[in-house]
Design a protein around this motif. Structure first.
Motif, PDB file in Angstrom:
ATOM      1  N   VAL A  49      24.954 -99.212 -21.569  1.00  0.00           N
ATOM      2  CA  VAL A  49      23.639 -98.680 -21.279  1.00  0.00           C
ATOM      3  C   VAL A  49      23.278 -99.035 -19.790  1.00  0.00           C
ATOM      4  CG1 VAL A  49      21.077 -98.426 -22.052  1.00  0.00           C
ATOM      5  CG2 VAL A  49      22.894 -99.295 -23.670  1.00  0.00           C
ATOM      6  N   LEU A  50      22.729 -97.956 -19.095  1.00  0.00           N
ATOM      7  CA  LEU A  50      22.657 -97.938 -17.578  1.00  0.00           C
ATOM      8  C   LEU A  50      21.076 -97.026 -17.606  1.00  0.00           C
ATOM      9  CD1 LEU A  50      25.965 -97.167 -16.136  1.00  0.00           C
ATOM     10  CD2 LEU A  50      25.118 -99.398 -16.657  1.00  0.00           C
ATOM     11  N   ARG A  51      20.330 -97.977 -16.981  1.00  0.00           N
ATOM     12  CA  ARG A  51      19.255 -97.251 -16.514  1.00  0.00           C
ATOM     13  C   ARG A  51      19.311 -96.311 -15.222  1.00  0.00           C
ATOM     14  NH1 ARG A  51      12.970 -99.815 -16.326  1.00  0.00           N
ATOM     15  NH2 ARG A  51      12.013 -97.975 -15.636  1.00  0.00           N
ATOM     16  N   LEU A  52      18.476 -95.225 -15.229  1.00  0.00           N
ATOM     17  CA  LEU A  52      19.079 -94.181 -14.430  1.00  0.00           C
ATOM     18  C   LEU A  52      17.639 -93.982 -13.363  1.00  0.00           C
ATOM     19  CD1 LEU A  52      20.385 -91.217 -16.633  1.00  0.00           C
ATOM     20  CD2 LEU A  52      21.584 -92.814 -14.849  1.00  0.00           C
ATOM     21  N   GLU A  53      17.995 -93.967 -12.015  1.00  0.00           N
ATOM     22  CA  GLU A  53      17.047 -93.756 -11.224  1.00  0.00           C
ATOM     23  C   GLU A  53      16.789 -92.236 -10.673  1.00  0.00           C
ATOM     24  OE1 GLU A  53      15.888 -97.643 -11.010  1.00  0.00           O
ATOM     25  OE2 GLU A  53      14.839 -96.196 -10.098  1.00  0.00           O
ATOM     26  N   ARG A  54      16.005 -91.449 -11.059  1.00  0.00           N
ATOM     27  CA  ARG A  54      15.889 -90.125 -10.932  1.00  0.00           C
ATOM     28  C   ARG A  54      15.132 -90.137  -9.712  1.00  0.00           C
ATOM     29  NH1 ARG A  54      12.960 -88.732 -16.349  1.00  0.00           N
ATOM     30  NH2 ARG A  54      12.299 -90.652 -16.001  1.00  0.00           N
ATOM     31  N   THR A  55      15.741 -89.777  -8.682  1.00  0.00           N
ATOM     32  CA  THR A  55      15.000 -89.491  -7.529  1.00  0.00           C
ATOM     33  C   THR A  55      15.425 -88.266  -6.606  1.00  0.00           C
ATOM     34  OG1 THR A  55      16.741 -90.889  -6.368  1.00  0.00           O
ATOM     35  CG2 THR A  55      14.784 -92.203  -7.222  1.00  0.00           C
ATOM     36  N   ILE A  56      16.543 -87.248  -7.257  1.00  0.00           N
ATOM     37  CA  ILE A  56      16.872 -86.117  -6.660  1.00  0.00           C
ATOM     38  C   ILE A  56      15.951 -85.031  -6.845  1.00  0.00           C
ATOM     39  CG2 ILE A  56      18.930 -84.632  -6.455  1.00  0.00           C
ATOM     40  CD1 ILE A  56      20.651 -87.062  -7.006  1.00  0.00           C
ATOM     41  N   PRO A  57      15.490 -84.417  -6.160  1.00  0.00           N
ATOM     42  CA  PRO A  57      14.820 -83.082  -6.359  1.00  0.00           C
ATOM     43  C   PRO A  57      15.542 -82.033  -7.065  1.00  0.00           C
ATOM     44  CG  PRO A  57      14.397 -83.899  -4.053  1.00  0.00           C
ATOM     45  CD  PRO A  57      15.584 -84.534  -4.649  1.00  0.00           C
ATOM     46  N   ARG A  58      15.016 -81.389  -8.346  1.00  0.00           N
ATOM     47  CA  ARG A  58      15.637 -80.344  -9.022  1.00  0.00           C
ATOM     48  C   ARG A  58      14.947 -79.346  -9.127  1.00  0.00           C
ATOM     49  NH1 ARG A  58      20.701 -81.603 -11.267  1.00  0.00           N
ATOM     50  NH2 ARG A  58      20.694 -79.360 -11.990  1.00  0.00           N
ATOM     51  N   PRO A  59      14.513 -78.448  -8.008  1.00  0.00           N
ATOM     52  CA  PRO A  59      13.711 -77.257  -8.402  1.00  0.00           C
ATOM     53  C   PRO A  59      13.998 -76.256  -9.404  1.00  0.00           C
ATOM     54  CG  PRO A  59      14.705 -76.897  -6.121  1.00  0.00           C
ATOM     55  CD  PRO A  59      14.922 -78.500  -6.875  1.00  0.00           C
ATOM     56  N   ASP A  60      15.421 -76.207  -9.700  1.00  0.00           N
ATOM     57  CA  ASP A  60      15.869 -75.475 -10.697  1.00  0.00           C
ATOM     58  C   ASP A  60      15.285 -75.769 -11.946  1.00  0.00           C
ATOM     59  OD1 ASP A  60      19.222 -76.991 -11.401  1.00  0.00           O
ATOM     60  OD2 ASP A  60      17.327 -77.785 -10.476  1.00  0.00           O
ATOM     61  N   VAL A  61      15.321 -77.114 -12.265  1.00  0.00           N
ATOM     62  CA  VAL A  61      14.798 -77.469 -13.423  1.00  0.00           C
ATOM     63  C   VAL A  61      13.351 -77.269 -13.501  1.00  0.00           C
ATOM     64  CG1 VAL A  61      14.158 -79.479 -15.229  1.00  0.00           C
ATOM     65  CG2 VAL A  61      16.648 -79.564 -13.620  1.00  0.00           C
ATOM     66  N   ALA A  62      12.438 -77.369 -12.493  1.00  0.00           N
ATOM     67  CA  ALA A  62      10.835 -76.952 -12.557  1.00  0.00           C
ATOM     68  C   ALA A  62      10.841 -75.573 -13.026  1.00  0.00           C
ATOM     69  CB  ALA A  62      10.540 -77.515 -11.326  1.00  0.00           C
ATOM     70  N   ALA A  63      11.715 -74.650 -12.339  1.00  0.00           N
ATOM     71  CA  ALA A  63      11.754 -73.244 -12.461  1.00  0.00           C
ATOM     72  C   ALA A  63      12.073 -73.082 -13.735  1.00  0.00           C
ATOM     73  CB  ALA A  63      12.375 -72.597 -11.638  1.00  0.00           C
ATOM     74  N   ALA A  64      13.167 -73.472 -14.366  1.00  0.00           N
ATOM     75  CA  ALA A  64      13.514 -73.332 -15.983  1.00  0.00           C
ATOM     76  C   ALA A  64      12.514 -73.646 -16.833  1.00  0.00           C
ATOM     77  CB  ALA A  64      14.722 -73.825 -16.149  1.00  0.00           C
ATOM     78  N   PHE A  65      11.723 -74.683 -16.448  1.00  0.00           N
ATOM     79  CA  PHE A  65      10.928 -75.130 -17.531  1.00  0.00           C
ATOM     80  C   PHE A  65       9.397 -75.378 -17.001  1.00  0.00           C
ATOM     81  CE2 PHE A  65      15.005 -76.958 -18.689  1.00  0.00           C
ATOM     82  CZ  PHE A  65      15.292 -76.546 -20.100  1.00  0.00           C
ATOM     83  N   PRO A  66       8.776 -74.317 -16.756  1.00  0.00           N
ATOM     84  CA  PRO A  66       7.495 -74.228 -16.043  1.00  0.00           C
ATOM     85  C   PRO A  66       6.285 -75.144 -16.807  1.00  0.00           C
ATOM     86  CG  PRO A  66       7.964 -71.888 -17.262  1.00  0.00           C
ATOM     87  CD  PRO A  66       9.106 -72.873 -17.258  1.00  0.00           C
ATOM     88  N   ARG A  67       6.529 -75.231 -18.056  1.00  0.00           N
ATOM     89  CA  ARG A  67       5.352 -75.984 -18.664  1.00  0.00           C
ATOM     90  C   ARG A  67       5.599 -77.357 -18.636  1.00  0.00           C
ATOM     91  NH1 ARG A  67       4.492 -72.868 -24.707  1.00  0.00           N
ATOM     92  NH2 ARG A  67       3.917 -70.763 -23.590  1.00  0.00           N
ATOM     93  N   LEU A  68       6.665 -78.009 -17.945  1.00  0.00           N
ATOM     94  CA  LEU A  68       6.756 -79.508 -17.701  1.00  0.00           C
ATOM     95  C   LEU A  68       5.889 -79.872 -16.576  1.00  0.00           C
ATOM     96  CD1 LEU A  68      10.640 -79.912 -17.993  1.00  0.00           C
ATOM     97  CD2 LEU A  68       8.845 -80.546 -19.559  1.00  0.00           C
ATOM     98  N   PRO A  69       5.596 -81.128 -16.809  1.00  0.00           N
ATOM     99  CA  PRO A  69       4.715 -81.549 -15.245  1.00  0.00           C
ATOM    100  C   PRO A  69       5.525 -81.610 -13.972  1.00  0.00           C
ATOM    101  CG  PRO A  69       4.583 -83.276 -17.161  1.00  0.00           C
ATOM    102  CD  PRO A  69       5.719 -82.059 -17.709  1.00  0.00           C
ATOM    103  N   ALA A  70       5.070 -80.836 -13.115  1.00  0.00           N
ATOM    104  CA  ALA A  70       5.819 -80.566 -12.042  1.00  0.00           C
ATOM    105  C   ALA A  70       6.481 -81.468 -11.294  1.00  0.00           C
ATOM    106  CB  ALA A  70       4.750 -79.561 -11.003  1.00  0.00           C
ATOM    107  N   ALA A  71       5.606 -82.842 -11.160  1.00  0.00           N
ATOM    108  CA  ALA A  71       6.224 -83.730 -10.706  1.00  0.00           C
ATOM    109  C   ALA A  71       7.643 -84.284 -11.107  1.00  0.00           C
ATOM    110  CB  ALA A  71       5.120 -85.004 -10.246  1.00  0.00           C
ATOM    111  N   ALA A  72       7.444 -84.610 -12.522  1.00  0.00           N
ATOM    112  CA  ALA A  72       8.601 -85.142 -13.322  1.00  0.00           C
ATOM    113  C   ALA A  72       9.635 -84.160 -13.190  1.00  0.00           C
ATOM    114  CB  ALA A  72       8.170 -85.170 -14.958  1.00  0.00           C
ATOM    115  N   ALA A  73       9.397 -82.592 -13.355  1.00  0.00           N
ATOM    116  CA  ALA A  73      10.665 -81.677 -13.295  1.00  0.00           C
ATOM    117  C   ALA A  73      11.234 -82.093 -11.921  1.00  0.00           C
ATOM    118  CB  ALA A  73      10.150 -80.456 -13.582  1.00  0.00           C
TER     119      ALA A  73
END
Length: 462
Positions: free
Chosen positions: A393-417
């Motif tokens: 089990v490894l904890r992931l550091e999510r620090t890479i911008p993914r504008p494609d994820v934000a575009a695909a899921f517009p209802r998600l909090p923008a900062a998280a996506a």
């Protein structure tokens, strides 16, 4: 002198020093008896209290308690030294009647008790961790129920060891004492003796992080054999552990700690207001300063803390960070919920299979928990072999911008996506050969919520 602890006040360090330097101490005029000590190197005089309290009967099976004390008296009488010391923190558990027995046995030698006090919350925390490491199964709430030390009462009880109510009192909360328990305490007890320096013994039994302790307890409750637990714990503690991980998180919560502190301060006031006790204090008795504690949140908290305890090279996640499969059985079933994520790398082949390099494998992708955007993201490597010794089990550091994820899921909090991306190099050299399942998960109270995506990871030759 009869050193009675209390527990978690450097007793292991002091006893190790006394055992290792027995001959040099005798030449300096301080005798350390062998009678009553355990056969393990550096152990204290634990057989003395055990034969009175009946504790750990398997450790002294066949020992005649009366004969043991007679042998100790003979050893003291023939030592040729003006001073002697025995040490066991389990002496602190003796009742008034049992202290009277010790006083009678040692009456020819004018015994004086040495009691080192400590902030009760720290004693409770450390004692619980030790209890689990040596075989305990109880959780912290069960272990700590009813814990309410009465230090003034204990001191008055051990004053009765001496025919003149003599006593020596010190505090482990005194920085001079905690910084060098061996040199400082013995220097205060025997200021006129030239004793050998303490050296490395001052750092014995420095403590184990709460996350490791909780994992050990749950492995034991899951039925994992003790030799396997011991081997795993030894491997995990082989490298030096950052003291910050020992100090936090804790099992003790802040409210209980504050209550214990307040009562401890009142007890110290009573000790210093009692001339019969205050006149025997060696050094300061510091009052506990307010503090904020970070409390371990059960198994979920232990899993999240675990990777931080393993020394890691830059930009790598070590394959030594393995959590045994037995532990996941206690984690509870997969929680219902919807998590989103995809493992983009390693590249997949037909059959949703990817190959892991035996040295290292890069995992990259994105992960979002719509229900709890701030929930910690995990990469879970699970072996389908039910006899496998461990999952990773490894904890992931999510620090890479993914504008494609934000575009695909517009209802998600923008900062998280927008910051959903991760990339990490995992040392897979220690993984057993075979097919492992890689999944993304999020830690929530009560279990893990998984994303639907999964990759079958072939480690080694098919």
């Amino acid at each position: 002198f009869v050193h009675v602890g209390v527990h978690k006040t450097g007793t292991t360090s002091l006893q190790g020093y006394l055992a290792r330097h027995r001959d040099a101490l005798a030449k300096a005029g301080l005798f350390v008896p062998k009678t009553g000590t355990l056969p393990q190197p550096g152990a204290g005089h634990h057989l003395l209290p055990w034969t009175l309290t009946g504790r750990h009967a398997d450790q002294w099976a066949g020992v005649d308690p009366d004969g043991l004390w007679r042998t100790l008296a003979h050893e003291l009488a023939t030592s040729g030294c003006d001073h002697a010391i025995v040490s066991s923190e389990d002496l602190s558990h003796l009742t008034d009647e049992q202290v009277g027995i010790v006083a009678e046995r040692l009456a020819p030698f004018d015994p004086v008790a040495v009691v080192v006090l400590r902030r009760p919350g720290d004693v409770l925390e450390g004692s619980f961790r030790t209890s689990v490491v040596i075989g305990g199964r109880d959780d912290f709430a069960t272990y700590s129920a009813g814990y309410a030390p009465d230090y003034p009462g204990m001191l008055r009880r051990f004053a009765g060891l001496s025919p003149t109510d003599d006593l020596r009192i010190a505090s482990y909360d005194d920085p001079d004492l905690s910084g060098d328990i061996v040199g400082t305490l013995l220097g205060r007890l025997f200021p006129h003796l030239a004793l050998p320096p303490g050296g490395a013994e001052s750092r014995l039994n420095a403590g184990i992080p709460a996350a490791l302790v909780e994992l050990v307890r749950l492995l034991r409750r899951a039925g994992v054999p003790e030799p396997a637990i011991g081997e795993w714990l030894q491997r995990m503690t082989a490298a030096p552990i950052d003291r910050r991980h020992v100090a936090a998180p804790r099992f003790l919560d802040g409210e209980r700690d504050a209550e214990l502190d307040a009562e401890y301060a009142r007890q110290l006031d009573r000790i210093e207001a009692d001339p019969a006790l205050a006149s025997h204090v060696l050094g300061p008795l510091p009052r506990p300063a307010p503090r904020r504690l970070r409390t371990l949140s059960g198994l979920v908290g232990a899993i999240l803390e675990f990777p931080q305890l393993v020394p890691r090279p830059t930009a790598r996640q070590p394959a030594a960070a393995l959590l045994p499969r037995h532990l996941f059985a206690d984690h509870g079933p997969e929680r219902p919920g919807r998590a989103l994520g995809h493992i983009d790398r390693p590249d997949r082949r037909p059959g949703n299979t990817a190959f892991a390099r035996r040295a290292e494998t890069t995992f990259a992708g994105w992960a979002v928990d719509p229900g709890e955007p701030a929930a910690p993201a995990l990469l879970v490597l699970r072996s389908p072999d039910r006899t496998a010794a461990a999952d990773q089990v490894l904890r992931l550091e999510r620090t890479i911008p993914r504008p494609d994820v934000a575009a695909a899921f517009p209802r998600l909090p923008a900062a998280a996506a927008m910051q959903a991306g991760f990339e990490t190099v995992v040392d897979t050299s220690a993984l057993a050969g075979g097919i492992w399942e890689a999944r993304l998960a999020f830690s929530r109270v009560g279990g893990l919520v998984y994303a639907d995506d999964r990759v079958l990871l072939q480690v080694g030759e098919p």
